[in-house]
Design an enzyme around this catalytic site. Structure first.
Site, PDB file in Angstrom:
ATOM      1  N   ASP B  25     -33.853  -3.584 -21.450  1.00 45.81           N
ATOM      2  CA  ASP B  25     -34.099  -3.563 -20.012  1.00 45.81           C
ATOM      3  C   ASP B  25     -33.959  -5.001 -19.523  1.00 45.81           C
ATOM      4  O   ASP B  25     -34.829  -5.835 -19.759  1.00 45.81           O
ATOM      5  CB  ASP B  25     -35.512  -3.024 -19.749  1.00 45.81           C
ATOM      6  CG  ASP B  25     -35.886  -3.079 -18.274  1.00 45.81           C
ATOM      7  OD1 ASP B  25     -35.038  -3.484 -17.452  1.00 45.81           O
ATOM      8  OD2 ASP B  25     -37.029  -2.710 -17.943  1.00 45.81           O
ATOM      9  N   LYS B  86     -30.923 -11.677 -11.797  1.00 50.19           N
ATOM     10  CA  LYS B  86     -30.321 -10.356 -11.607  1.00 50.19           C
ATOM     11  C   LYS B  86     -29.858 -10.143 -10.165  1.00 50.19           C
ATOM     12  O   LYS B  86     -28.900  -9.431  -9.913  1.00 50.19           O
ATOM     13  CB  LYS B  86     -31.349  -9.288 -11.983  1.00 50.19           C
ATOM     14  CG  LYS B  86     -30.791  -7.884 -12.095  1.00 50.19           C
ATOM     15  CD  LYS B  86     -31.875  -6.978 -12.642  1.00 50.19           C
ATOM     16  CE  LYS B  86     -31.411  -5.537 -12.781  1.00 50.19           C
ATOM     17  NZ  LYS B  86     -32.487  -4.711 -13.356  1.00 50.19           N
ATOM     18  N   GLU B 185     -31.415   2.875 -14.912  1.00 47.02           N
ATOM     19  CA  GLU B 185     -32.834   2.663 -15.234  1.00 47.02           C
ATOM     20  C   GLU B 185     -33.713   3.897 -14.997  1.00 47.02           C
ATOM     21  O   GLU B 185     -34.529   4.247 -15.860  1.00 47.02           O
ATOM     22  CB  GLU B 185     -33.367   1.456 -14.446  1.00 47.02           C
ATOM     23  CG  GLU B 185     -32.856   0.141 -15.027  1.00 47.02           C
ATOM     24  CD  GLU B 185     -32.942  -1.021 -14.054  1.00 47.02           C
ATOM     25  OE1 GLU B 185     -33.571  -0.877 -12.991  1.00 47.02           O
ATOM     26  OE2 GLU B 185     -32.371  -2.081 -14.366  1.00 47.02           O
ATOM     27  N   ASP B 207     -38.579   3.622  -8.766  1.00 45.74           N
ATOM     28  CA  ASP B 207     -38.485   2.417  -9.592  1.00 45.74           C
ATOM     29  C   ASP B 207     -38.402   1.180  -8.702  1.00 45.74           C
ATOM     30  O   ASP B 207     -37.353   0.869  -8.143  1.00 45.74           O
ATOM     31  CB  ASP B 207     -37.236   2.530 -10.485  1.00 45.74           C
ATOM     32  CG  ASP B 207     -37.053   1.312 -11.389  1.00 45.74           C
ATOM     33  OD1 ASP B 207     -37.826   0.346 -11.265  1.00 45.74           O
ATOM     34  OD2 ASP B 207     -36.130   1.335 -12.214  1.00 45.74           O
TER      35      ASP B 207
END
Lengths: 173, 620
Positions: B25, B86, B185, B207
């Site tokens: 992850d 990210k 994800e 999420d």
């Protein structure tokens, strides 16, 4: 071209009335056996075949689980594909269409959220009626014209439902 | 027949025996690696026993520091310490500036649009920074598992577009990892929960990570995970909560908005600490320099309410896309550290009218799910009972048609793999070639979509317009990668041009590789919004100008003309700037003041039409 019949992929006879739960169960079963994840360690040719099988299975499922796509596909099997765009004389329905469109515009102007929900319900009812009528006539060659007309009406309803959804999204802002 | 390979060609790994595979992850704030060991999926810890690796990289002149130490140094060495990288993946410099926050780095333009960060160790691209994080995780996995990895499943937000996915893949390759699959994800989280609870029915995965928000609606049936719809916001996360608090502090303390990087970092760290404390406390004390203040949970909620509202809107949209009602969602799974904020849980519970599930640590659940899938893909499981993930493409794929419009061939949320054909025809007599332009996006105008590739079908036999039948086939594989082929059905002529992928080359070529990718990828949403507003404004100004020339004297009095002129002038000024919202508002204002004018023109047109003239004549 040589693509297999969507119904045959599911071991079904061409029919308009389908048990959608059963269709979904069969789909999952088939998907499990052909999905590329099952062939992650196979050779390239097998991977390629899995990809193609999976893709045609997904496509077949998309068509069969959607009522108007299924109706259109059945007519295609029976007597050639329906032309995409034709000018059709369907005066009665045209009037209805205009009425719905006006209603949709009013709903938009007044930002009437419960009104949109009620409108959606009515469209669902109208679609159900079309499905009933189609089920009664599509297998009879003499009623081909009527069946085609019904499919076009279904497609119009699909388009209108899509616009309702877009309106819902705008009202959500 | 793959005539056009838009993404990386199918270089699937071919594992032959039971080998080691991990799930990673790669998060905005924290990263983790997990593996399946003796049937149990669990995150792997470092030598000190820590499972979470903060996604922080500090560049020293001679070495690179990754993790907690780097994170701590962020305030004292902001220029050489990269956090939340990210958010920069797959984006151009212009896009990054549109993120609407002050990033404390020295960005360097370079020769491409790609943002480089200038550090003491030289220029670093976001891909390199991510690769440095991945390298640490790879080393940890190899040390713990005692062998070389056959590959990894790396998770990405479901809403990541092609450029962002490719950037992630490039980073993995640069870190020496073989990517078995990029897994969404939320799907990974569903796998973790599905395993645990043998769940059945419709599940929503909410999420909210540090920098991205994803919502997925899945149907779980007997080990099959069917993604029904997915959506989200690739620029919304817990970092924004920190920025909201920091903004409040700046206002309260009367600081100028133009702060040096160290101060910004200190403020953000205090903001983040306050956010975390407010999970259990109802009031926290904050200080900065000689300013002291208190932030109540109530006020914090007011600060973040608009952000949470954005996530809820995306939830409603995903539920609509899935073709179901909110009430049909039977379970809601919370993923990502930001879902620890009580107000987030409360808002989600209210929307779905049920308590969300939080049994599995929201920071670990994605890596655990990825580890399970990695083990399956590595070929370690062949008992027919393994899980099956049926994922969807997150964005629509289509072709340019006449008038610069996008014709969608594969709409968003279609189950992959998928192949779909669309027939086109020639529009001119004797036309022997046709340009095929492939795009990705939801908008109707191609200028608003991402251009993926162009190629030409040549050698169509000359026929009258409309007689040729050209079938264009799109095929998306299980990795979400696209192939496009074109064929004239009468003659069997096929397009023979192959566009080489701009990615997937040697590691040493990564910079050039990314440059190429940006050539195709265009820019991101924020920049697009601005451009779209500018185009709208331009169009409106032209239309009003033209109408004024024809009918201004006839249908408006001097006052009305003056008001319209003033609003036009203001719009022109705003257009030159980069505030999309201000432009949009001014467009609305101008539309309002010209409404009556438009109505009068329409009246006049109708009257003229009744008098026997065509509308075209009048417009001419």
């Amino acid at each position: 071209m040589g693509s297999p019949c969507h119904f045959a992929l599911f071991d079904l006879q061409p029919a308009f009335c389908l048990d959608l739960d059963q269709l979904a169960a069969r789909y999952r079963e088939l998907a499990r056996s052909v999905h590329p994840d099952r062939f992650a360690d196979a050779d390239v040719r097998e991977q390629r075949a899995a990809l193609e099988h999976s893709a045609s299975l997904n496509e077949a499922y998309q068509v069969l689980k959607n009522t108007s796509a299924r109706a259109r596909y059945l007519l295609g099997l029976r007597g050639g594909e329906l032309p995409l765009e034709v000018t059709v004389q369907d005066g009665e329905f045209l009037l209805q269409q205009m009425q719905w469109r006006e209603e949709l515009e009013d709903l938009q102007d007044s930002a009437d959220v419960p009104g949109v929900a009620a409108f959606k319900q009515r469209l669902k009812g109208a679609a159900a009626l079309l499905h009933e009528q189609f089920a009664a006539c599509w297998e009879q060659p003499a009623q081909r014209e009527q069946a085609e007309r019904l499919v076009r009406r279904m497609q119009f309803l699909d388009k209108l439902s899509f616009e309702v959804r877009q309106l819902e999204e705008r009202l959500d802002d | 027949m793959a005539l056009l390979q838009i993404a990386e060609p199918g270089q699937s790994p071919q594992p032959h025996q039971r080998r080691l595979a991990v799930g990673i992850d790669l998060g905005t704030t924290n990263s983790l690696v997990a593996a399946l060991r003796s049937g149990l999926a669990a995150p792997l810890a470092d030598a000190e026993g820590a499972v979470i690796l903060p996604s922080a990289v500090r560049y020293h002149a001679e070495h690179t520091e990754v993790g907690a130490g780097a994170k701590l140094a962020a305030a004292q060495d902001p220029l050489n310490t990269v956090l939340s990288v990210k958010r920069l993946m797959g984006r151009g410099l212009a896009d990054v500036k549109q993120l609407g926050e002050q990033l404390p780095y020295r960005f360097v333009d370079g020769e491409s649009d790609m943002p480089f960060i200038d550090t003491v160790q030289g220029l670093k691209s976001p891909v390199q920074v991510s690769a440095d994080i991945l390298k640490v995780l790879r080393q940890r996995a190899e040390a713990t598992l005692g062998g070389e990895l056959v590959g990894a499943v790396i998770t990405v937000p479901a809403y990541f577009d092609e450029a962002q996915r490719q950037a992630t893949k490039d980073a993995a390759r640069l870190a020496g990892l073989n990517v078995l699959r990029l897994l969404n994800e939320p799907t990974a989280a569903a796998v973790a929960y599905g395993l645990d609870q043998q769940a059945q029915g419709v599940v929503a995965i909410y999420d909210l990570g540090g920098g991205t928000f994803d919502i997925s609606i899945l149907r779980l049936t007997g080990g099959v995970f069917e993604v029904m719809a997915t959506g989200g916001d690739s620029a919304l996360g817990g970092d924004d909560f920190d920025h909201a608090i920091a903004g409040w502090m700046i206002a309260e303390a009367g600081l100028s908005a133009d702060l040096d990087p160290g101060t910004q970092r200190t403020l953000l760290q205090s903001a983040c600490a306050a956010k975390e404390a407010l999970t259990t406390e109802v009031l926290v004390s904050l200080s900065h320099g000689d300013w002291q203040g208190q932030l109540s949970r109530e006020h914090f909620i007011r600060l973040i309410e608009p952000l949470v509202a954005r996530s809820l809107k995306a939830c409603r949209r995903a539920v609509r896309d899935a073709g179901i009602e909110l009430a049909e969602v039977e379970a809601v799974v919370m993923v990502g550290g930001s879902t620890r904020v009580p107000y987030v849980r409360q808002a989600v519970a209210e929307l779905f009218a049920r308590q969300p599930l939080t049994d599995i640590d929201p920071d670990q659940v994605v890596a655990i799910g990825a580890a399970v899938q990695a083990d399956t893909l590595a070929g370690n499981k062949r008992d027919g009972e393994e899980l099956l993930l049926l994922d969807v493409n997150p964005l629509s794929l289509g072709l340019e048609t006449m008038g610069g419009l996008l014709e969608k061939v594969i709409p968003r949320n279609t189950t992959i793999p998928v192949a779909r054909a669309q027939d086109f025809t020639t529009y001119k007599d004797g036309q022997t070639a046709m340009m095929i332009h492939v795009l990705q996006g939801e908008r109707e105008l191609i200028k608003d979509c991402r251009s993926l590739a162009r190629f030409e079908l040549r050698g169509i036999p000359p026929m009258v317009a409309g007689a040729a039948k050209i079938r264009v086939t799109f095929q998306v594989d299980a990795d979400g990668l696209l192939n496009v082929a074109a064929r004239e059905l009468g003659s069997g002529v096929e397009a023979s041009i192959q566009v080489k992928p701009s990615y997937g080359l040697a590691d040493g070529e990564i910079t050039r590789m990314l440059k190429d990718s940006f050539q195709y990828a265009g820019d991101d949403k924020a920049a697009r919004v601005l451009r779209e507003q500018q185009v709208d404004a331009e169009r409106l100004l032209e239309a009003v100008q033209a109408a004024l020339q024809v009918d201004g004297e006839r249908l408006l009095d001097a006052d009305e003309r003056a008001v319209i002129g003033l609003q036009m002038e203001q719009l022109r000024e705003l257009m030159a700037g980069d505030d999309a919202i201000a432009i949009e508002q001014q467009v609305k204002r101008l539309t309002q003041v010209t409404d009556a004018f438009a109505a009068r023109r329409l009246d006049a047109t109708v009257k003229a039409g009744l008098a026997g003239r065509s509308v075209n004549e009048i417009e001419d």
